[in-house]
Structure formats: C-alpha cells, structure tokens
Design an enzyme around this catalytic site. Sequence first.
Site, PDB file in Angstrom:
ATOM      1  N   TYR A 124       0.851  -1.189   0.000  1.00  0.00           N
ATOM      2  CA  TYR A 124       0.000   0.000   0.000  1.00  0.00           C
ATOM      3  C   TYR A 124       0.888   1.241   0.000  1.00  0.00           C
ATOM      4  CZ  TYR A 124      -3.530   3.424   1.005  1.00  0.00           C
ATOM      5  OH  TYR A 124      -4.360   4.517   0.912  1.00  0.00           O
ATOM      6  N   ASN A 209      -2.923   6.238   6.814  1.00  0.00           N
ATOM      7  CA  ASN A 209      -3.562   7.018   7.873  1.00  0.00           C
ATOM      8  C   ASN A 209      -4.217   6.075   8.886  1.00  0.00           C
ATOM      9  OD1 ASN A 209      -5.984   6.142   6.714  1.00  0.00           O
ATOM     10  ND2 ASN A 209      -6.332   8.061   5.629  1.00  0.00           N
ATOM     11  N   SER A 233       2.890   9.235  11.079  1.00  0.00           N
ATOM     12  CA  SER A 233       4.324   9.288  11.350  1.00  0.00           C
ATOM     13  C   SER A 233       4.631  10.010  12.656  1.00  0.00           C
ATOM     14  CB  SER A 233       5.038   9.984  10.195  1.00  0.00           C
ATOM     15  OG  SER A 233       6.429   9.820  10.311  1.00  0.00           O
ATOM     16  N   GLN A 255       9.014  15.670   9.847  1.00  0.00           N
ATOM     17  CA  GLN A 255       7.974  14.692  10.160  1.00  0.00           C
ATOM     18  C   GLN A 255       6.616  15.355  10.364  1.00  0.00           C
ATOM     19  OE1 GLN A 255       8.443  11.121  10.033  1.00  0.00           O
ATOM     20  NE2 GLN A 255      10.002  12.241   8.896  1.00  0.00           N
ATOM     21  N   HIS A 258       4.266  15.561   7.353  1.00  0.00           N
ATOM     22  CA  HIS A 258       3.642  14.352   6.807  1.00  0.00           C
ATOM     23  C   HIS A 258       2.124  14.447   6.848  1.00  0.00           C
ATOM     24  CE1 HIS A 258       6.268  11.180   5.426  1.00  0.00           C
ATOM     25  NE2 HIS A 258       7.113  11.385   6.420  1.00  0.00           N
ATOM     26  N   GLU A 322       8.669   5.829  16.586  1.00  0.00           N
ATOM     27  CA  GLU A 322       8.905   5.259  15.258  1.00  0.00           C
ATOM     28  C   GLU A 322      10.321   5.625  14.799  1.00  0.00           C
ATOM     29  OE1 GLU A 322       7.122   5.626  10.705  1.00  0.00           O
ATOM     30  OE2 GLU A 322       6.735   7.200  12.158  1.00  0.00           O
ATOM     31  N   HIS A 323      10.620   6.903  14.797  1.00  0.00           N
ATOM     32  CA  HIS A 323      11.962   7.404  14.457  1.00  0.00           C
ATOM     33  C   HIS A 323      12.577   8.021  15.716  1.00  0.00           C
ATOM     34  CE1 HIS A 323       9.479   7.961  10.723  1.00  0.00           C
ATOM     35  NE2 HIS A 323      10.498   7.318  10.187  1.00  0.00           N
ATOM     36  N   ASP A 356      14.362   8.000   5.231  1.00  0.00           N
ATOM     37  CA  ASP A 356      13.129   8.034   4.439  1.00  0.00           C
ATOM     38  C   ASP A 356      13.393   7.756   2.971  1.00  0.00           C
ATOM     39  OD1 ASP A 356      11.251   8.402   6.377  1.00  0.00           O
ATOM     40  OD2 ASP A 356      10.961  10.545   6.029  1.00  0.00           O
ATOM     41  N   HIS A 415      -0.053 -40.393  19.688  1.00  0.00           N
ATOM     42  CA  HIS A 415       1.285 -39.842  19.492  1.00  0.00           C
ATOM     43  C   HIS A 415       2.341 -40.874  19.885  1.00  0.00           C
ATOM     44  CE1 HIS A 415      -0.700 -35.997  19.022  1.00  0.00           C
ATOM     45  NE2 HIS A 415       0.457 -35.362  18.876  1.00  0.00           N
TER      46      HIS A 415
END
Length: 427
Positions: A124, A209, A233, A255, A258, A322-323, A356, A415
Amino acid sequence: MKIINNPNRSEWSSILKRPTQTVNDIESTVNQVFDDVNNNGDQAIKKCTLQFDGVALESNSISNEDIDKAIDMVPVNLQIAIKKAKQNIETFHVAQQTSKVKVDTAKGVTCWQEKRPIEKVGIYIPGGTAPLFSTVLMLAVPAKIAGCKDIVLCSPPNKKGELAPEILYAAKLCGVTKIFKVGGIQAIAGLTFGTETIPKVYKIFGPGNQFVTVAKQIATKFGVAIDMPAGPSELLVVADDSANASYVASDLLSQAEHGTDSQVILVSTSKELLNAVSGEISEQLEVLPRKAIAQKAIDNSKLIYIKSDEQALLLINEYGPEHFIVCTKNDTYYINGILNAGSVFIGNYTPESAGDYASGTNHTLPTNGFSKAYSGVNLDSFLKSMTFQKISKEGLLNIGETIELMAEAEGLQAHKNAVSIRLKDLK
C-alpha cells in the site's frame, strides 16, 4: 511550542499520548467498507473511490501504456536519484540474506531451517497530499529480493483519477507485477478478499492514515497477515547543548509535514536548546509549502525538559518512537540503552530524511508505541522460515523413548503409538 518542564513520571503517559483516534472510533466505518467489498467487489471499490477520493473511475487498473507514459513525465535527474536510492536499499537488504541453518540435535536426528518467499504480497502506497513513491522502493525492493511471485501495488488516485508518475516509475523499476488506482480502506479490503480485478494476497505491507491502519488490523481477522500496525508518522529527538538547534528544528518539521495527525517530540537536558529549537521551528515553519499541515502537527507536539540522561532514556523507552534521533555528548549511552524504537539516527549529520529516502534502511516502521513489540520492515518480512527434519533408524532409537514418555504423560496415546510401532520393528 510549549516547553514541559521536568514532568513527574506519573505524568508521562498523558504527556506522551498520541493524537490519534481509538480503534473503536474507526472500526465501524472499516467494517462497513469491508462488508461491501467482500459482497460487491469492484463495484464497491468504485463507489468508495468516489466517496472517499472524490473521483469516478471507469477502471482501477494501470496498463503498461499508462506506465510508459508516466516514465516519460519523470525528470531525468529524479530518475537518477530514484535509481541511486534503490541501489542503496538493495545493498542493505541483500546483506540481510541468511543461509540455511542445519544441525544434528542428536545422533541420527537432523534438523534444519530454510526460508521461502511469501508468494503473494500487497503493498500500500499512501497518496493524497504527498504521493510517497519512496515507499514503493522500501517495499518492492525487499519483496523482489525475497523472491515474492506477485507484488500487487495499491495507491489512491488524485482528483484527475491518476497516480503520480513517480510512483509508476518506481513500481516499474522495482518489478511490481500489478498496479491499481485504489486507496484507503477499500484498497486493504480488496487485497484481503480479492475482487474481479484485484487479486487476494497473503500479506499486506505499507503505512497509511488511521483508517488504513485499522483496516490492516481487521484484515488479519480474515486470514491475511500484515507487516505491522503502521499509522501516522512520529519522531522523537533527544538532544543537548551540543546539538545544532536549526538542524533539530528541521528534523522535527520534516515529520510534522507528513500529516496533521503526525507527532514530533524533543527531549532535552538543556533548556537553552529547547528555547532555541522553538524559535527555529517558528522561523522555518513560515516558509514551508505545507505550513498548514505542519502547524497542526506541531500543535500536537511537545518540547520536554528532563534533568538527566537516565530519566530521558526511561521516558523515550516508554514512548517507543517510530523514528529516534540522538544528538548528544553522550550518544553511546542512548544507543546502548534504547530498547523501543523503529529506526535510530545518530549525530548532527544524520537527518531522519536520509532513512526516508536513500541511506538504505527501510522507512516502513512501527508507530503508536508498537516499536515495543514490532520490528520495521526488513527482508525477513517477506519470507517465511520453514523447519525440516530427517530421522534415521539410529536416530529414532535414540529419541524414541523420550517421545513415548512425554506423549504418554500428556495423555496422547496415538502420538506414542506412532513411535512405538516403529521402535517395535527396529528392535
């Protein structure tokens, strides 16, 4: 931006809260779209594209002719830049390949592990206000290296009913097999169930999103795997008075632009730096083309003063960014101590933008605190680990009794019998 002065640990949770809706706020909308696509296929996709993207499409497919036309529209210097970024991403992800692991666990008992590609993957690519052709590289390059047979790309069309030429160029360059002009919830639903044109896939990749994030999570209820919950982000910077305030501000704004639901945070042991960064943000923000978007994200963001590196690191690990950018006199402390982050950027000359686009690491990363449990996309994301074993007569004699005893203790007689009848013949 408001400076938060040395907050108590009991306040951290509320201070670090993300500006996102809960799953409950979004889930009903996602379920409605999923039901419609599951029952009505392309007709439902067409209706949703008109409703959410404001464009009526005769067809959601991209032809080879469309791709060829798009390539001619991409400036040569940008084509060169995209190829260079692709090369760096390939170099880093090829290096992640591992060989077969094989071991004799006992005499006559051989076990090994091999990796196989996921045959059908969906990627995506966010569109809307910023068509992220760089994400095509981040997802299609490792998918191709892994050996995925079908790489299906979905991205929302613009108001003209088209995809950005750069997205199509990158897709062609990276070996994407099918491309569709469909975005949002309906894209994830299409990849989940399959339609008359969109093939069903085994795993879905890519950021988006909040609606896309929830759609991916709901897709797992229908037997489709996802890379991770990757939503709006976010960036956390830790910096002290050794950092360059203008650099820090530029990273925060990179960022923030974004989307309005992005979040950026600066943690510092220096009040002077916080004030300097605040001033730089105000100045740099004024000249950004995406000022309105960045401003809303900045309104959700924080400048936090913390007295010590020890407390700062505790706060950062609780947030799980995230970053994560580190610009301090004591970088090693943070590098060794960070437990929860998607990707780490070190020093004054390592902007988050490098990751990025072109350094080689992947930019599809866990957000919303999921870095506490999820990795970012890597080569293994497109592979499955399969185990194999081969046992000789001697090997079964060596471990047969162990299996019998354990199976009997668990009350699983069949078994045990599966081993016992073989042992009887061997003895």
